[in-house]
Design a protein around this motif. Sequence first.
Motif, PDB file in Angstrom:
ATOM      1  N   GLY A 118       9.482  -0.693  23.688  1.00  0.00           N
ATOM      2  CA  GLY A 118       8.868  -1.669  24.588  1.00  0.00           C
ATOM      3  C   GLY A 118       7.640  -1.102  25.280  1.00  0.00           C
ATOM      4  N   GLN A 119       7.714   0.188  25.674  1.00  0.00           N
ATOM      5  CA  GLN A 119       6.547   0.815  26.314  1.00  0.00           C
ATOM      6  C   GLN A 119       5.404   0.974  25.314  1.00  0.00           C
ATOM      7  OE1 GLN A 119       7.091   0.895  29.549  1.00  0.00           O
ATOM      8  NE2 GLN A 119       9.085   0.215  28.802  1.00  0.00           N
ATOM      9  N   MET A 120       5.753   1.328  24.087  1.00  0.00           N
ATOM     10  CA  MET A 120       4.718   1.475  23.061  1.00  0.00           C
ATOM     11  C   MET A 120       4.013   0.145  22.800  1.00  0.00           C
ATOM     12  SD  MET A 120       4.409   4.583  22.262  1.00  0.00           S
ATOM     13  CE  MET A 120       5.257   6.158  22.381  1.00  0.00           C
ATOM     14  N   LYS A 121       4.775  -0.966  22.865  1.00  0.00           N
ATOM     15  CA  LYS A 121       4.136  -2.280  22.724  1.00  0.00           C
ATOM     16  C   LYS A 121       3.116  -2.476  23.844  1.00  0.00           C
ATOM     17  CE  LYS A 121       3.189  -6.528  21.675  1.00  0.00           C
ATOM     18  NZ  LYS A 121       3.980  -7.686  22.097  1.00  0.00           N
ATOM     19  N   GLY A 122       3.510  -2.145  25.080  1.00  0.00           N
ATOM     20  CA  GLY A 122       2.592  -2.269  26.211  1.00  0.00           C
ATOM     21  C   GLY A 122       1.384  -1.359  26.078  1.00  0.00           C
ATOM     22  N   ILE A 123       1.615  -0.124  25.616  1.00  0.00           N
ATOM     23  CA  ILE A 123       0.515   0.823  25.414  1.00  0.00           C
ATOM     24  C   ILE A 123      -0.459   0.290  24.365  1.00  0.00           C
ATOM     25  CG2 ILE A 123      -0.024   3.102  24.433  1.00  0.00           C
ATOM     26  CD1 ILE A 123       2.554   4.112  25.818  1.00  0.00           C
ATOM     27  N   GLY A 124       0.090  -0.247  23.268  1.00  0.00           N
ATOM     28  CA  GLY A 124      -0.765  -0.808  22.217  1.00  0.00           C
ATOM     29  C   GLY A 124      -1.598  -1.977  22.716  1.00  0.00           C
ATOM     30  N   GLY A 143      -2.744   5.643  22.196  1.00  0.00           N
ATOM     31  CA  GLY A 143      -1.788   5.792  23.290  1.00  0.00           C
ATOM     32  C   GLY A 143      -0.741   6.850  23.011  1.00  0.00           C
ATOM     33  N   MET A 144      -0.274   6.916  21.781  1.00  0.00           N
ATOM     34  CA  MET A 144       0.719   7.929  21.406  1.00  0.00           C
ATOM     35  C   MET A 144       0.180   9.335  21.650  1.00  0.00           C
ATOM     36  SD  MET A 144       2.114   6.237  17.867  1.00  0.00           S
ATOM     37  CE  MET A 144       2.798   7.779  17.237  1.00  0.00           C
ATOM     38  N   PHE A 145      -1.082   9.547  21.327  1.00  0.00           N
ATOM     39  CA  PHE A 145      -1.692  10.866  21.518  1.00  0.00           C
ATOM     40  C   PHE A 145      -1.741  11.233  23.004  1.00  0.00           C
ATOM     41  CE2 PHE A 145      -5.507  13.337  22.554  1.00  0.00           C
ATOM     42  CZ  PHE A 145      -5.245  14.499  21.850  1.00  0.00           C
ATOM     43  N   ALA A 198      -6.863  -2.818  33.657  1.00  0.00           N
ATOM     44  CA  ALA A 198      -6.669  -2.070  32.411  1.00  0.00           C
ATOM     45  C   ALA A 198      -6.069  -0.697  32.713  1.00  0.00           C
ATOM     46  CB  ALA A 198      -7.990  -1.916  31.674  1.00  0.00           C
ATOM     47  N   ALA A 199      -6.595  -0.030  33.753  1.00  0.00           N
ATOM     48  CA  ALA A 199      -6.080   1.288  34.138  1.00  0.00           C
ATOM     49  C   ALA A 199      -4.634   1.182  34.623  1.00  0.00           C
ATOM     50  CB  ALA A 199      -6.950   1.891  35.234  1.00  0.00           C
ATOM     51  N   GLY A 200      -4.316   0.109  35.366  1.00  0.00           N
ATOM     52  CA  GLY A 200      -2.955  -0.085  35.873  1.00  0.00           C
ATOM     53  C   GLY A 200      -1.957  -0.333  34.768  1.00  0.00           C
ATOM     54  N   GLY A 201      -2.348  -1.147  33.785  1.00  0.00           N
ATOM     55  CA  GLY A 201      -1.460  -1.421  32.657  1.00  0.00           C
ATOM     56  C   GLY A 201      -1.139  -0.158  31.878  1.00  0.00           C
ATOM     57  N   LEU A 202      -2.143   0.671  31.694  1.00  0.00           N
ATOM     58  CA  LEU A 202      -1.936   1.939  30.983  1.00  0.00           C
ATOM     59  C   LEU A 202      -1.068   2.887  31.808  1.00  0.00           C
ATOM     60  CD1 LEU A 202      -5.576   2.378  29.658  1.00  0.00           C
ATOM     61  CD2 LEU A 202      -3.541   1.955  28.269  1.00  0.00           C
ATOM     62  N   ALA A 203      -1.292   2.921  33.136  1.00  0.00           N
ATOM     63  CA  ALA A 203      -0.481   3.788  34.006  1.00  0.00           C
ATOM     64  C   ALA A 203       0.984   3.393  33.949  1.00  0.00           C
ATOM     65  CB  ALA A 203      -0.991   3.698  35.445  1.00  0.00           C
ATOM     66  N   ALA A 204       1.263   2.079  33.974  1.00  0.00           N
ATOM     67  CA  ALA A 204       2.646   1.605  33.957  1.00  0.00           C
ATOM     68  C   ALA A 204       3.343   1.984  32.653  1.00  0.00           C
ATOM     69  CB  ALA A 204       2.684   0.089  34.157  1.00  0.00           C
ATOM     70  N   ALA A 205       2.670   1.738  31.539  1.00  0.00           N
ATOM     71  CA  ALA A 205       3.277   2.024  30.237  1.00  0.00           C
ATOM     72  C   ALA A 205       3.464   3.524  30.029  1.00  0.00           C
ATOM     73  CB  ALA A 205       2.412   1.439  29.126  1.00  0.00           C
ATOM     74  N   LEU A 206       2.456   4.303  30.385  1.00  0.00           N
ATOM     75  CA  LEU A 206       2.514   5.743  30.140  1.00  0.00           C
ATOM     76  C   LEU A 206       3.532   6.431  31.040  1.00  0.00           C
ATOM     77  CD1 LEU A 206      -1.315   6.445  29.787  1.00  0.00           C
ATOM     78  CD2 LEU A 206       0.374   6.455  27.948  1.00  0.00           C
ATOM     79  N   SER A 207       3.653   5.990  32.309  1.00  0.00           N
ATOM     80  CA  SER A 207       4.567   6.662  33.237  1.00  0.00           C
ATOM     81  C   SER A 207       6.004   6.537  32.778  1.00  0.00           C
ATOM     82  CB  SER A 207       4.408   6.089  34.654  1.00  0.00           C
ATOM     83  OG  SER A 207       4.742   4.713  34.681  1.00  0.00           O
TER      84      SER A 207
END
Length: 576
Positions: free
Chosen positions: A134-140, A158-160, A386-395
């Motif tokens: 689910g997080q990977m979907k958000g990261i993508g 995102g995986m990297f 955009a930065a917030g969405g990435l922060a949420a998924a990555l954290s």
Amino acid sequence: MDLQTLTYIVVGFTFALYMGIAVWARAGSTKEFYVAGGGIHPVANGMATGADWMSAASFIGMAGLIAFMGYGGSVFLMGWTGGFVVLAMLLAPYLRKYGKFTVPEFIGDRFYSRGARIVAVICLIICSVTYVIGQMKGIGVAFSRFLEVSYDTGLLVGMFIVFFYAVLGGMKGITYTQIAQYCVLILAYTIPAIFISLNLTGNPLPQLGFGSTLVGTDVYLLDRLDQVVTELGFAEYTTQVRLSTTNMFAYTMSLMIGTAGLPHVIIRFFTVPKVKDARSSAGWALVFIAILYTTAPAVAGMARLNLMSTIEPAPGQHLAYDERPQWFKNWETTGLLKFEDKNGDGRIQYTADTATNEMVKVDRDIMVLANPEIAQLPNWVIALVAAGGLAAALSTAAGLLLAISSAISHDLLKGVIMPDISEKQELMASRIAMAVAIAGAGYLGFNPPDFAAGTVALAFGLAASSIFPALMMGIFSKRINKEGAIWGMIGGITVTLLYVFQHKGIMFIPGTSFLGGMDANWFLGIEPNAFGVIGALVNFGVANLVSRLTAEPPEEVQELVEHIRVPMGVTEAHDH
């Protein structure tokens, strides 16, 4: 400054901050890698827990699902927040008092069995890998929009990023990174919501604006939203129930007890110095979480209204495809928004009738990220989102991957297979396990079984049916023995997985979704995502039955259960 450049600057700055923290707080020992040395302040830990908890499902997926499910989407709000209260009151302090690194380690010790520990590891990996997908979907989704590339390319990038700072820092690096990520994600969520609430209702508080009248009219926002969606043939927003009342109840309970059984959240309470700090951390986390969760319904409703009003300005007035706004073109690039001119008139017809609906794909997970663009907010706000969405998924991805890696290296390798392994070798094994988990979850993320929040809901159901009952019985029942715990976990997760597979096929097949309509063969009308609560009942039932038919736990184990539940200092007071 144009949007793309500004987005690169804002996202680049936040990523430089995360990676700088990861290097600064690099774990040098297994204790720092697993529980950040056990010295994190409760407020800081509460903030980190909030970031760990508020994943892509919360930031990106939840409001997107509520936007299309309407009132029925409240199951996510009630289940996830209610579950955190259960976790704070019934599990976290006791597990912190026990003082081990991981959930399987507690289960293995409490049920005096390597077998129980191995089963717990397997359950943990199944739950966590499903959650990471689910997080990977958000990261993508987030990276595809940010980089203006396809979803698949965005996921690879995102995986990297996840690999770099999660593998390097361990829990110590992840904790401090998550504090920074919480600040980014909460600002990114609330600032656009305030802007949009002001634009639509004149009220700066989205929570109040959601129930206010539209600017310059006496029409309430929700009444207007109901009117817009029903005119296009969709179900009324404010009365839409998720399939049935029974299903709503089961879904809420599954999310609630699944929350309390999620190992990546529980492990956060091992990072504070004292038992009292575990309760305090949970309280602070709930405050930090509530800021986003009370804002989410307003974000969802306003995003749906903005989307519908842009594409269908009025009944019968369809937007010309050649005149589509820039945000529409941006999301078309990602492949998450698709138009098909079925009648050849060059205009976009968006209706509930699949035969005539020309918006053939509107991915729910784009709603939060697209909302500021649809509302024509300033570029810096769009970049911040955009930065917030990435922060949420990555954290959250980092926290989950740590739970997976610690289960493999600490519980399976160190605890069962190679007990004499050195600390340095264990740390290396943990990092290798995390790298493999990233690769596996990323691969599965190319064909996720659902939207981000839907996939996460499935993970919660699996945790509810396997780990939560084992922890509850381990803490509150002296009679449950190793045979009961093992067969309870196996029975609960097996029933849940079989139900999912039976009704929706094998997961990860392209096109498979858990958001379809009611299936006549569903047990009591309960959908697969909500079945975790039934699996939990099976777990409790099997564990109690088997325990009654087999020998009681050893006396020292029963004393251990008593000790875990007694507050610090009580026994000393009795002695005097």
